[in-house]
Design an enzyme around this catalytic site. Sequence first.
Site, PDB file in Angstrom:
ATOM      1  N   LYS A 124     -81.490  46.024 -43.872  1.00 46.24           N
ATOM      2  CA  LYS A 124     -80.496  46.837 -44.593  1.00 46.24           C
ATOM      3  C   LYS A 124     -80.451  46.418 -46.062  1.00 46.24           C
ATOM      4  O   LYS A 124     -80.389  47.265 -46.958  1.00 46.24           O
ATOM      5  CB  LYS A 124     -79.105  46.675 -43.947  1.00 46.24           C
ATOM      6  CG  LYS A 124     -78.995  47.390 -42.621  1.00 46.24           C
ATOM      7  CD  LYS A 124     -77.689  47.115 -41.886  1.00 46.24           C
ATOM      8  CE  LYS A 124     -77.740  47.785 -40.504  1.00 46.24           C
ATOM      9  NZ  LYS A 124     -76.580  47.517 -39.661  1.00 46.24           N
TER      10      LYS A 124
ATOM     11  N   GLN B 251     -71.532  43.923 -38.811  1.00 47.76           N
ATOM     12  CA  GLN B 251     -72.710  43.937 -37.951  1.00 47.76           C
ATOM     13  C   GLN B 251     -72.347  43.548 -36.512  1.00 47.76           C
ATOM     14  O   GLN B 251     -71.659  42.550 -36.299  1.00 47.76           O
ATOM     15  CB  GLN B 251     -73.744  42.951 -38.535  1.00 47.76           C
ATOM     16  CG  GLN B 251     -75.087  42.976 -37.866  1.00 47.76           C
ATOM     17  CD  GLN B 251     -75.835  44.295 -38.077  1.00 47.76           C
ATOM     18  OE1 GLN B 251     -75.802  44.883 -39.138  1.00 47.76           O
ATOM     19  NE2 GLN B 251     -76.507  44.754 -37.040  1.00 47.76           N
TER      20      GLN B 251
ATOM     21  N   ASP C 225     -70.323  53.123 -40.759  1.00 44.82           N
ATOM     22  CA  ASP C 225     -70.869  53.172 -39.397  1.00 44.82           C
ATOM     23  C   ASP C 225     -70.238  54.316 -38.596  1.00 44.82           C
ATOM     24  O   ASP C 225     -70.717  54.662 -37.522  1.00 44.82           O
ATOM     25  CB  ASP C 225     -70.613  51.840 -38.661  1.00 44.82           C
ATOM     26  CG  ASP C 225     -71.804  50.884 -38.748  1.00 44.82           C
ATOM     27  OD1 ASP C 225     -72.921  51.357 -39.051  1.00 44.82           O
ATOM     28  OD2 ASP C 225     -71.610  49.675 -38.499  1.00 44.82           O
TER      29      ASP C 225
END
Length: 279
Positions: free
Chosen positions: A52, A96, A119
């Site tokens: 990322k 995460q 997300d």
Amino acid sequence: MSGPLLLSGRKLAREVRESLAREISASSRRPPGLAVIVVGNDPASAVYVSMKEKACAKAGIESRIIRLPDTVSLEELLNRIRRLNEDDSVDGILCQLPLPPGISPGVVASAILPRKDVDGFHPVNVGKLWRGEEGLFPCTPLGIIALLDRYGIAMDGIDAVVVGRSNIVGKPMAAMLLRRNATVTLAHSHTRDLAGLCSGADLLVSAVGKPGFITPDFVKEGATVVDVGITRTPDGLAGDVDFQSVSAVCGAITPVPGGVGPLTIAFLLENTVKAWRIG
Ligand code: NAP
């Protein structure tokens, strides 16, 4: 026989990332900012976070990695999120997964401001997805819809079966296909006669995490098969679909690797830029 149409997520991901990079470099505004919170030392998380970070740098997005020990208290974690919510240089925030036991992903997702929730896990964004409203939505299914569009695969009126009901893939995938007017069945480990159900589908999306799970008896002749599964095996990464045998039956298929995988990060960047455009 020429074989099925190969749906290349790698190619689409490159196109999306290049287009975002052009948009960012042409803008006179400050660059988009993404904050990634990592709790603990999960080795797979470390790989994803580094991917990322690299993808952000290439696109011109400023990423900030916040590493916290797995002993961090929920209160401290929520405090960090609060500070990022208030930071005007941060457009997107994600935490995460997996999180250490004792820290609920749902509580963490609910602490992120919905407009920074890249997300798409905040209940407000989940609600907007199901209500058919604008919002930030999960990256993997967003990428799959874009891939189907890219290859001209119709969704309107089709019978779609999604296997797997996670909050990350299965459920948002079902919602997005419904928004595109597919008739959607969401299957899981309690589903009866799964092969029979799947073999009636024009579109089969598998997000189970079991290599070789989808065999030709699950697949209708000419159907589109999207393989979300990624499992590390001694022979490398494996999808859910038995690619060789299913290729003899289906009309279009995503390979593993190079199919759905690269789209997730590309659409994380897309969501970050979307949040930046609004912010
Ligand atoms: P998950 O939380 O691991 O859950 C797996 C799902 O599969 C569950 O809903 C489970 O049903 C269902 N399932 C398990 N065994 C089954 C069976 N025998 N028959 C029918 N359904 C069964 O799901 P996930 O997080 O979405 O991950 C799924 C896979 O996708 C993993 O391999 C993961 O690595 C991969 N993934 C890839 C990407 C990407 O970027 N390409 C992104 C995310 C995930 P129950 O709910 O009944 O237990």
